[in-house]
Design a protein around this motif. Structure first.
Motif, PDB file in Angstrom:
ATOM      1  N   ARG A 296       0.830  -1.215   0.000  1.00 16.91           N
ATOM      2  CA  ARG A 296       0.000   0.000   0.000  1.00 16.91           C
ATOM      3  C   ARG A 296       0.862   1.263   0.000  1.00 16.91           C
ATOM      4  O   ARG A 296       0.535   2.243  -0.661  1.00 16.91           O
ATOM      5  N   ARG A 297       1.968   1.238   0.739  1.00 15.93           N
ATOM      6  CA  ARG A 297       2.849   2.409   0.847  1.00 15.93           C
ATOM      7  C   ARG A 297       3.489   2.752  -0.504  1.00 15.93           C
ATOM      8  O   ARG A 297       3.633   3.918  -0.853  1.00 15.93           O
ATOM      9  N   ASP A 298       3.891   1.731  -1.270  1.00 14.89           N
ATOM     10  CA  ASP A 298       4.555   1.986  -2.547  1.00 14.89           C
ATOM     11  C   ASP A 298       3.586   2.259  -3.697  1.00 14.89           C
ATOM     12  O   ASP A 298       4.004   2.684  -4.766  1.00 14.89           O
ATOM     13  N   HIS A 299       2.294   1.975  -3.482  1.00 16.28           N
ATOM     14  CA  HIS A 299       1.287   2.233  -4.522  1.00 16.28           C
ATOM     15  C   HIS A 299       1.342   3.719  -4.902  1.00 16.28           C
ATOM     16  O   HIS A 299       1.474   4.548  -4.016  1.00 16.28           O
ATOM     17  N   PRO A 300       1.332   4.125  -6.162  1.00 15.06           N
ATOM     18  CA  PRO A 300       0.907   3.363  -7.324  1.00 15.06           C
ATOM     19  C   PRO A 300       2.004   2.524  -7.989  1.00 15.06           C
ATOM     20  O   PRO A 300       1.741   1.871  -8.979  1.00 15.06           O
ATOM     21  N   ASP A 301       3.228   2.536  -7.463  1.00 13.46           N
ATOM     22  CA  ASP A 301       4.253   1.648  -8.012  1.00 13.46           C
ATOM     23  C   ASP A 301       4.140   0.278  -7.357  1.00 13.46           C
ATOM     24  O   ASP A 301       3.626   0.148  -6.248  1.00 13.46           O
ATOM     25  N   GLU A 302       4.647  -0.740  -8.049  1.00 13.36           N
ATOM     26  CA  GLU A 302       4.679  -2.065  -7.464  1.00 13.36           C
ATOM     27  C   GLU A 302       5.719  -2.103  -6.352  1.00 13.36           C
ATOM     28  O   GLU A 302       6.789  -1.509  -6.474  1.00 13.36           O
ATOM     29  N   ALA A 303       5.391  -2.795  -5.283  1.00 19.71           N
ATOM     30  CA  ALA A 303       6.322  -3.029  -4.178  1.00 19.71           C
ATOM     31  C   ALA A 303       6.903  -4.429  -4.347  1.00 19.71           C
ATOM     32  O   ALA A 303       6.298  -5.285  -4.990  1.00 19.71           O
ATOM     33  N   CYS A 304       8.070  -4.656  -3.746  1.00 19.52           N
ATOM     34  CA  CYS A 304       8.667  -5.984  -3.813  1.00 19.52           C
ATOM     35  C   CYS A 304       9.558  -6.219  -2.605  1.00 19.52           C
ATOM     36  O   CYS A 304      10.041  -5.273  -1.983  1.00 19.52           O
ATOM     37  N   GLY A 305       9.756  -7.482  -2.296  1.00 26.29           N
ATOM     38  CA  GLY A 305      10.619  -7.820  -1.182  1.00 26.29           C
ATOM     39  C   GLY A 305      10.668  -9.310  -0.941  1.00 26.29           C
ATOM     40  O   GLY A 305      10.160 -10.109  -1.732  1.00 26.29           O
ATOM     41  N   VAL A 306      11.289  -9.654   0.173  1.00 22.54           N
ATOM     42  CA  VAL A 306      11.554 -11.042   0.517  1.00 22.54           C
ATOM     43  C   VAL A 306      11.232 -11.243   1.998  1.00 22.54           C
ATOM     44  O   VAL A 306      11.393 -10.322   2.803  1.00 22.54           O
ATOM     45  N   VAL A 307      10.784 -12.431   2.325  1.00 22.68           N
ATOM     46  CA  VAL A 307      10.734 -12.851   3.719  1.00 22.68           C
ATOM     47  C   VAL A 307      11.667 -14.052   3.813  1.00 22.68           C
ATOM     48  O   VAL A 307      11.441 -15.080   3.163  1.00 22.68           O
ATOM     49  N   ALA A 308      12.733 -13.877   4.576  1.00 19.55           N
ATOM     50  CA  ALA A 308      13.739 -14.923   4.711  1.00 19.55           C
ATOM     51  C   ALA A 308      13.403 -15.832   5.873  1.00 19.55           C
ATOM     52  O   ALA A 308      12.650 -15.460   6.787  1.00 19.55           O
ATOM     53  N   GLY A 309      13.990 -17.023   5.831  1.00 23.94           N
ATOM     54  CA  GLY A 309      13.837 -17.963   6.928  1.00 23.94           C
ATOM     55  C   GLY A 309      15.031 -18.889   6.969  1.00 23.94           C
ATOM     56  O   GLY A 309      15.829 -18.924   6.023  1.00 23.94           O
ATOM     57  N   PRO A 310      15.169 -19.641   8.054  1.00 21.91           N
ATOM     58  CA  PRO A 310      16.287 -20.579   8.149  1.00 21.91           C
ATOM     59  C   PRO A 310      16.308 -21.531   6.950  1.00 21.91           C
ATOM     60  O   PRO A 310      15.259 -22.036   6.536  1.00 21.91           O
ATOM     61  N   ALA A 311      17.488 -21.759   6.400  1.00 21.29           N
ATOM     62  CA  ALA A 311      17.628 -22.619   5.219  1.00 21.29           C
ATOM     63  C   ALA A 311      16.995 -23.980   5.489  1.00 21.29           C
ATOM     64  O   ALA A 311      17.227 -24.595   6.536  1.00 21.29           O
ATOM     65  N   GLY A 312      16.162 -24.417   4.561  1.00 19.45           N
ATOM     66  CA  GLY A 312      15.531 -25.722   4.640  1.00 19.45           C
ATOM     67  C   GLY A 312      14.322 -25.810   5.552  1.00 19.45           C
ATOM     68  O   GLY A 312      13.732 -26.882   5.685  1.00 19.45           O
ATOM     69  N   SER A 313      13.913 -24.700   6.142  1.00 23.75           N
ATOM     70  CA  SER A 313      12.827 -24.742   7.128  1.00 23.75           C
ATOM     71  C   SER A 313      11.445 -24.484   6.542  1.00 23.75           C
ATOM     72  O   SER A 313      10.448 -24.872   7.133  1.00 23.75           O
ATOM     73  N   ASP A 314      11.372 -23.766   5.410  1.00 27.15           N
ATOM     74  CA  ASP A 314      10.106 -23.302   4.837  1.00 27.15           C
ATOM     75  C   ASP A 314       9.331 -22.462   5.862  1.00 27.15           C
ATOM     76  O   ASP A 314       8.111 -22.450   5.885  1.00 27.15           O
ATOM     77  N   ARG A 315      10.079 -21.766   6.743  1.00 24.11           N
ATOM     78  CA  ARG A 315       9.457 -20.955   7.791  1.00 24.11           C
ATOM     79  C   ARG A 315       9.808 -19.482   7.591  1.00 24.11           C
ATOM     80  O   ARG A 315      10.933 -19.070   7.862  1.00 24.11           O
ATOM     81  N   PRO A 316       8.865 -18.677   7.094  1.00 23.65           N
ATOM     82  CA  PRO A 316       9.140 -17.252   6.914  1.00 23.65           C
ATOM     83  C   PRO A 316       9.330 -16.568   8.263  1.00 23.65           C
ATOM     84  O   PRO A 316       8.511 -16.738   9.159  1.00 23.65           O
ATOM     85  N   ALA A 317      10.436 -15.803   8.390  1.00 22.18           N
ATOM     86  CA  ALA A 317      10.736 -15.223   9.697  1.00 22.18           C
ATOM     87  C   ALA A 317      11.157 -13.761   9.633  1.00 22.18           C
ATOM     88  O   ALA A 317      10.788 -12.990  10.496  1.00 22.18           O
ATOM     89  N   ARG A 318      11.946 -13.382   8.627  1.00 21.58           N
ATOM     90  CA  ARG A 318      12.538 -12.039   8.617  1.00 21.58           C
ATOM     91  C   ARG A 318      12.088 -11.263   7.389  1.00 21.58           C
ATOM     92  O   ARG A 318      12.396 -11.614   6.262  1.00 21.58           O
ATOM     93  N   PHE A 319      11.352 -10.177   7.632  1.00 18.45           N
ATOM     94  CA  PHE A 319      10.801  -9.313   6.582  1.00 18.45           C
ATOM     95  C   PHE A 319      11.899  -8.408   6.020  1.00 18.45           C
ATOM     96  O   PHE A 319      12.587  -7.724   6.775  1.00 18.45           O
ATOM     97  N   ILE A 320      12.064  -8.437   4.694  1.00 18.54           N
ATOM     98  CA  ILE A 320      13.088  -7.636   4.041  1.00 18.54           C
ATOM     99  C   ILE A 320      12.450  -6.880   2.868  1.00 18.54           C
ATOM    100  O   ILE A 320      12.396  -7.384   1.739  1.00 18.54           O
ATOM    101  N   PRO A 321      11.941  -5.676   3.104  1.00 25.77           N
ATOM    102  CA  PRO A 321      11.395  -4.900   1.983  1.00 25.77           C
ATOM    103  C   PRO A 321      12.531  -4.460   1.073  1.00 25.77           C
ATOM    104  O   PRO A 321      13.622  -4.123   1.535  1.00 25.77           O
TER     105      PRO A 321
END
Length: 134
Positions: free
Chosen positions: A17-42
């Motif tokens: 919503r903050r980046d609208h009208p442009d597209e926003a993008c980012g990553v949520v990282a997690g421990p390798a092999g866990s499939d557990r999203p933990a750390r928000f990285i805009p």
């Protein structure tokens, strides 16, 4: 299925919503092999476009070095669509190069309702998956 805690869900939606009208993008990282999203990285949309997103190559290199240092991987790769539904475009599909990641799309075309969807994209095949917010 993608399981995401409420704080991460809210952070992704707020960034979109903050980046609208442009597209926003980012990553949520997690421990390798866990499939557990933990750390928000805009991330910054280097394209600064309402119809396209692109990670800055320098930022992306820093991100992957940081992930390696922390023994993490991108669990969620997200971006927004500003005027269309939350479904991967042909370009999105062609750029999907993390077969283990959940690709989240948020549509910001409506000021009130949030369209938040997740997909697996492997070898050009798109499969929608349920999202559980906990």
């Amino acid at each position: 299925m993608l399981t995401l805690d409420r704080a991460l869900y809210d952070a992704i939606v707020a960034h979109a919503r903050r980046d609208h009208p442009d597209e926003a993008c980012g990553v949520v990282a997690g421990p390798a092999g866990s499939d557990r999203p933990a750390r928000f990285i805009p991330m910054l949309n280097a394209a600064r476009s309402p119809t396209f997103y692109e990670f800055d190559s320098t930022d992306l290199l820093k991100l992957y070095r940081d992930l390696d240092d922390r023994d993490e991987e991108p669990v969620v790769i997200y971006h927004s669509h500003t005027a269309t539904e939350a479904y991967p475009s042909r370009t999105d599909i062609s750029y999907a190069n993390e077969p283990g990641a959940h690709y989240v799309l948020v549509s910001t075309r409506d000021d009130v309702d949030v369209e938040f969807r997740s997909y697996r994209i492997v070898d050009g095949v798109v499969t929608e998956e349920p999202v559980e917010i906990g």
